[in-house]
Design an enzyme around this catalytic site. Sequence first.
Site, PDB file in Angstrom:
ATOM      1  N   CYS A 226     -14.257  39.653  89.840  1.00  0.00           N
ATOM      2  CA  CYS A 226     -13.580  38.970  89.105  1.00  0.00           C
ATOM      3  C   CYS A 226     -14.181  37.425  88.836  1.00  0.00           C
ATOM      4  O   CYS A 226     -13.863  36.716  87.938  1.00  0.00           O
ATOM      5  CB  CYS A 226     -12.143  38.802  89.505  1.00  0.00           C
ATOM      6  SG  CYS A 226     -11.369  40.421  89.330  1.00  0.00           S
ATOM      7  N   HIS A 305     -20.794  33.022  98.882  1.00  0.00           N
ATOM      8  CA  HIS A 305     -20.754  34.548  99.049  1.00  0.00           C
ATOM      9  C   HIS A 305     -20.632  35.007 100.580  1.00  0.00           C
ATOM     10  O   HIS A 305     -21.426  34.325 101.541  1.00  0.00           O
ATOM     11  CB  HIS A 305     -22.249  34.807  98.580  1.00  0.00           C
ATOM     12  CG  HIS A 305     -22.273  36.401  98.498  1.00  0.00           C
ATOM     13  ND1 HIS A 305     -21.598  37.571  99.344  1.00  0.00           N
ATOM     14  CD2 HIS A 305     -22.548  37.165  97.295  1.00  0.00           C
ATOM     15  CE1 HIS A 305     -21.876  38.791  98.679  1.00  0.00           C
ATOM     16  NE2 HIS A 305     -22.573  38.538  97.433  1.00  0.00           N
ATOM     17  N   HIS A 389      -7.991  18.727  84.919  1.00  0.00           N
ATOM     18  CA  HIS A 389      -7.614  20.211  84.697  1.00  0.00           C
ATOM     19  C   HIS A 389      -8.224  21.099  85.607  1.00  0.00           C
ATOM     20  O   HIS A 389      -9.313  21.139  85.882  1.00  0.00           O
ATOM     21  CB  HIS A 389      -8.033  20.805  83.111  1.00  0.00           C
ATOM     22  CG  HIS A 389      -7.406  19.466  82.014  1.00  0.00           C
ATOM     23  ND1 HIS A 389      -6.249  19.198  81.580  1.00  0.00           N
ATOM     24  CD2 HIS A 389      -8.348  18.499  81.531  1.00  0.00           C
ATOM     25  CE1 HIS A 389      -6.231  18.270  80.939  1.00  0.00           C
ATOM     26  NE2 HIS A 389      -7.359  17.703  80.578  1.00  0.00           N
ATOM     27  N   HIS A 393      -8.478  31.495  88.740  1.00  0.00           N
ATOM     28  CA  HIS A 393      -8.625  32.941  88.099  1.00  0.00           C
ATOM     29  C   HIS A 393      -7.287  33.360  88.616  1.00  0.00           C
ATOM     30  O   HIS A 393      -6.769  33.584  89.654  1.00  0.00           O
ATOM     31  CB  HIS A 393      -9.848  33.703  88.872  1.00  0.00           C
ATOM     32  CG  HIS A 393      -9.607  35.138  88.878  1.00  0.00           C
ATOM     33  ND1 HIS A 393      -9.328  35.724  87.479  1.00  0.00           N
ATOM     34  CD2 HIS A 393      -9.397  36.129  89.917  1.00  0.00           C
ATOM     35  CE1 HIS A 393      -9.163  37.223  88.005  1.00  0.00           C
ATOM     36  NE2 HIS A 393      -9.188  37.296  89.125  1.00  0.00           N
ATOM     37  N   ASN A 426      -4.013  40.221  84.224  1.00  0.00           N
ATOM     38  CA  ASN A 426      -5.447  39.862  85.109  1.00  0.00           C
ATOM     39  C   ASN A 426      -6.323  40.534  84.262  1.00  0.00           C
ATOM     40  O   ASN A 426      -6.552  41.733  84.242  1.00  0.00           O
ATOM     41  CB  ASN A 426      -5.556  40.589  86.463  1.00  0.00           C
ATOM     42  CG  ASN A 426      -6.638  40.310  87.230  1.00  0.00           C
ATOM     43  OD1 ASN A 426      -7.657  39.891  86.629  1.00  0.00           O
ATOM     44  ND2 ASN A 426      -6.683  40.601  88.491  1.00  0.00           N
TER      45      ASN A 426
END
Length: 502
Positions: A226, A305, A389, A393, A426
């Site tokens: 995502c 990562h 702002h 996700h 989603n």
Amino acid sequence: MGTSEEKQSMENKQDGVRLKYVKLGYHYLISNAMYICLLPIIVALAHLSIEDLVHLFHQHQLSLVSVTLVCTGLTVCLATLYFALRPREVYLLDFSAFKPDPSLMVSRETFMRQSKDTNSFSEETLAFQRKILERSGYGQKTYAPEAALEVPIDPTMAKARKEVEMVMFGAIDQLLAKTGVNVKDIGVVVVNCSLFNPTPSLSAMVVNRYKLRGNILSYNLGGMGCSASLISIDLAKRLLKDQSNSYALVVSTESMTLNWYGGNNRSMLITNCLFRLGGAAVLLTNRSSERRRSKYQLMQTLRTHKGADDKSFKCVVQQEDESKKVGIMLSRDLMAVAGEAIKTNITMLGPLVLPLSEQLLFLANLIGRKVFKMKMKQYVPDFKLAFEHICIHAGGRGVLDQIEKNLALTRWHMEPSRMTLYRFGNTSSSSLWYELAYTEAKGRVRKGDRLWQIAFGSGFKCNSVVWRALRTIDPNKEKSNPWTDEIEEFPIHVPDISPILV
């Protein structure tokens, strides 16, 4: 007794307000420290007369011509060096978030009816799915692909292609119509879709549909979860460094048609309930001539990562269940893994974006805890001082709740993410662009505003992108915004019900 408690409560509130203004004053003092230090010098210079300056000039016997030549030469050299070495600025010309046809809307009742009609789920499994939907924070107008609404559900490769073509080409058509850019000027194409990777690739489908030029730099990102949209933005930025006066097209979507799970493993059923149809197209450019009409300037990209850690790597996995049915398994460690990845990402992002006042407070807290072993809570920087702002996700209600709490964000800051989750569900990597579209539709974006997009996904990865608004966005002049026709209905109150897992 009651009067005493009320008085104490009032005093606590007043102390909190005082502390707030003390911190605000500290922030402004540190942020403007350089100007405050320069103030005495400015005052001193202001008291110098023209005669004083002429006297100083003659005292050192300087030639006006020689000084002028030296200054001019130095200026030219520095300007040449600056323009030669400075990185090319990257601008977001415009973007488009795809709004599917109303015939593809899927209410909670429709979803449950489709699940029941498959005859592949037990009663316990159906009850579990119903509970997830009730606690998801979803409304009744999310979208699903045509294949998922058929009776019986019959997923095929042809229908999956039809799904991604509808979303990708729909978003790109809207984007090209808004920008008026000639497709032959596009030098980079990056498409990301995690779970559907046909041959030819999705990026090749885009090249073929729009007849892009033969030397196009085309990339197709699969299996990256995502957060892949922000990875695509970062990749496009890097590719534009080697191209002058070019455009980069970034397309983010996900395909559900071939990824419907028909088994009874609960950890693999959640994705059935949560993923919805959607996609977005973004046009970046490094043409300085396009700065005037671009919406945003790309300021920072930061990728984290955690795949080296086995628990992080295995928390979201596509695999077969006991019955050899393929689905996406979500580990119980997902929330903890996501929290750790987000923490790492924002810790690295902080020094790049936070004002000096917040960095000093964080450093002082760190030294107190680590060096002097003082018992105090870890100081969480106030990211509201760095951004106007924030787009997080919309992966699930639970993660949004945790981020809101941990970063001390307001309901106003969380509104774009929560309303996107409610209205569109989603939509994987494209959710960030529905959130930005919501912010624009509300008329909240002003010139100079700073915007933070943060996303997380399988791998496990957490990525951030920072933008600065180059102009005030007038919602009345925006075309093809998916929120335009219904923005007055939002925000909608979503009842507080404990979420399940995500």
